[in-house]
Write an enzyme that holds these catalytic residues in place. Structure first.
Site, PDB file in Angstrom:
ATOM      1  N   ASP A   1       7.014  -1.573  -7.171  1.00  0.00           N
ATOM      2  CA  ASP A   1       7.805  -0.799  -8.134  1.00  0.00           C
ATOM      3  C   ASP A   1       8.726   0.208  -7.435  1.00  0.00           C
ATOM      4  OD1 ASP A   1       5.945   1.008  -7.218  1.00  0.00           O
ATOM      5  OD2 ASP A   1       5.132   1.538  -9.184  1.00  0.00           O
TER       6      ASP A   1
ATOM      7  N   GLU B   1       5.351   7.604  -7.063  1.00  0.00           N
ATOM      8  CA  GLU B   1       5.669   6.601  -8.064  1.00  0.00           C
ATOM      9  C   GLU B   1       7.048   6.890  -8.681  1.00  0.00           C
ATOM     10  OE1 GLU B   1       4.054   3.999  -8.261  1.00  0.00           O
ATOM     11  OE2 GLU B   1       1.888   4.237  -8.495  1.00  0.00           O
TER      12      GLU B   1
ATOM     13  N   ASP C   1      -0.852   9.346   2.758  1.00  0.00           N
ATOM     14  CA  ASP C   1      -1.475   9.586   1.456  1.00  0.00           C
ATOM     15  C   ASP C   1      -2.966   9.275   1.514  1.00  0.00           C
ATOM     16  OD1 ASP C   1      -1.052   6.873   1.828  1.00  0.00           O
ATOM     17  OD2 ASP C   1       0.304   6.621   0.150  1.00  0.00           O
TER      18      ASP C   1
ATOM     19  N   HIS D   1       7.778   2.305  -5.030  1.00  0.00           N
ATOM     20  CA  HIS D   1       7.175   3.570  -4.593  1.00  0.00           C
ATOM     21  C   HIS D   1       7.112   3.654  -3.078  1.00  0.00           C
ATOM     22  CE1 HIS D   1       3.009   1.553  -4.929  1.00  0.00           C
ATOM     23  NE2 HIS D   1       3.001   2.050  -3.715  1.00  0.00           N
TER      24      HIS D   1
HETATM   25  C1  GLP Z   1       0.364   1.469  -1.235  1.00  0.00           C
HETATM   26  C2  GLP Z   1       0.571   2.666  -0.267  1.00  0.00           C
HETATM   27  C3  GLP Z   1       1.961   2.671   0.301  1.00  0.00           C
HETATM   28  C4  GLP Z   1       2.351   1.248   0.598  1.00  0.00           C
HETATM   29  C5  GLP Z   1       2.538   0.499  -0.688  1.00  0.00           C
HETATM   30  C6  GLP Z   1       2.764  -0.988  -0.516  1.00  0.00           C
HETATM   31  O1  GLP Z   1      -0.247   1.732  -2.411  1.00  0.00           O
HETATM   32  N1  GLP Z   1       0.229   3.935  -0.777  1.00  0.00           N
HETATM   33  O2  GLP Z   1       2.039   3.502   1.441  1.00  0.00           O
HETATM   34  O3  GLP Z   1       3.556   1.201   1.315  1.00  0.00           O
HETATM   35  O4  GLP Z   1       1.522   0.785  -1.611  1.00  0.00           O
HETATM   36  O5  GLP Z   1       1.575  -1.632  -0.204  1.00  0.00           O
HETATM   37  P1  GLP Z   1       1.530  -3.077   0.444  1.00  0.00           P
HETATM   38  O6  GLP Z   1       2.132  -2.926   1.797  1.00  0.00           O
HETATM   39  O7  GLP Z   1       0.076  -3.426   0.521  1.00  0.00           O
HETATM   40  O8  GLP Z   1       2.311  -3.969  -0.431  1.00  0.00           O
END
Ligand code: GLP
Length: 261
Positions: A137, A144, A68, A139
């Site tokens: 959440d 989302e 992404d 995702h």
């Molecule tokens: C982000 C990314 C995801 C990631 C998630 C968790 O916003 N777009 O690919 O897995 O949220 O992030 P983190 O690993 O920093 O908790």
């Protein structure tokens, strides 16, 4: 789905690094899908450490696809996911920047950015091995809650929860972009092997919903239950909400040595 509850985030990183290295050794021109965020950072540090210690596979023929990208940041912004992945892992693994692909957030070309990224993935032959984190959440990438389980790469609007979570990478929540380009859940399901890593108590609820809850767009990561080869590596805290944790530990302890993740 193989769920592997481990004691610490370092153990998660070591087991995940073994899997990545095994894949690249078996096929030097592997197409790796890489996630950003804090969850895969210990894995990336471990891969870089092993390369520094001189016993890593050669990464020169590997191709990387990002999950992404933010929309609306100036080109080259340090928090863009492309800049982040160069800095966190691919530069240090010796993967040329021309081999690292991400959704194109150019504001003048947004309308077909999703289709172009899907085409690029198909042309590369698809992702062999996809590293994933999970949002608090539930995702996956930037899909989302409410995202179609069959979705392809497209523009999405972040929830306030995610913008608050990601504010730590920016000055404040207001500086976190509202829009993103993200591989869809259907795109992610096309990768040959999915490896999700999660650590910390903040992920326990989302992990339990993804692994043991119903398959539902309300928890996008539950789509992993539909994949024929998904591995979920968890530290103690992230596994705390799982009802079948003891069984997963028993399965992993009894796993034959010849059987990788
Ligand atoms: C982000 C990314 C995801 C990631 C998630 C968790 O916003 N777009 O690919 O897995 O949220 O992030 P983190 O690993 O920093 O908790």
């Amino acid at each position: 789905m193989e769920v592997v509850p481990l004691a610490t985030a370092d153990e998660v990183a070591a087991v995940a690094a073994d899997a990545v290295e095994g894949r690249v050794r078996a096929r030097p021109d592997t197409v790796l899908g890489l996630a950003t965020g804090s969850s895969p950072l210990p894995l990336y540090r471990e891969l870089v450490r092993r390369r520094g210690a001189g016993h890593a596979p050669a990464y020169g023929a590997v191709t990387v696809f990002l999950l992404d990208e933010y929309v609306g940041l100036p080109a080259g912004h340090p928090q863009s996911y492309r800049a982040t992945i160069h800095r966190d892992v691919t530069d240090d693994l010796g993967i040329d920047r021309t081999r690292v692909h991400g959704p194109d957030p150019d504001p003048d070309r947004l309308s077909d950015a999703g289709r172009r990224y899907e085409d690029a993935l198909l042309t590369a032959g698809g992702v062999d091995f996809q590293v994933l984190g999970i949002g608090s959440d539930g995702h996956l990438a930037f899909n989302e809650p409410g995202s179609s389980l069959a979705s392809l790469t497209r523009i999405k609007t972040l929830t306030e929860v995610t913008r608050a979570d990601n504010a730590r990478f920016f000055g404040s929540r207001d500086e976190v972009p509202r829009h993103v380009l993200t591989q869809g859940l259907g795109t992610i399901l096309r990768a040959s092997h999915l490896l999700l890593v999660a650590a910390g108590a903040g992920k326990a609820e989302a992990v339990a919903a993804a692994v043991e809850g119903p398959v539902s767009a309300s928890c996008p990561a539950s789509v992993l239950q539909l994949h024929p080869h998904a591995s979920v590596l968890l530290d103690d805290e992230a596994a705390a909400g799982l009802r079948r944790a003891d069984h997963y530990r028993e399965v992993y302890a009894g796993k034959p040595a010849w059987q990788g993740l």
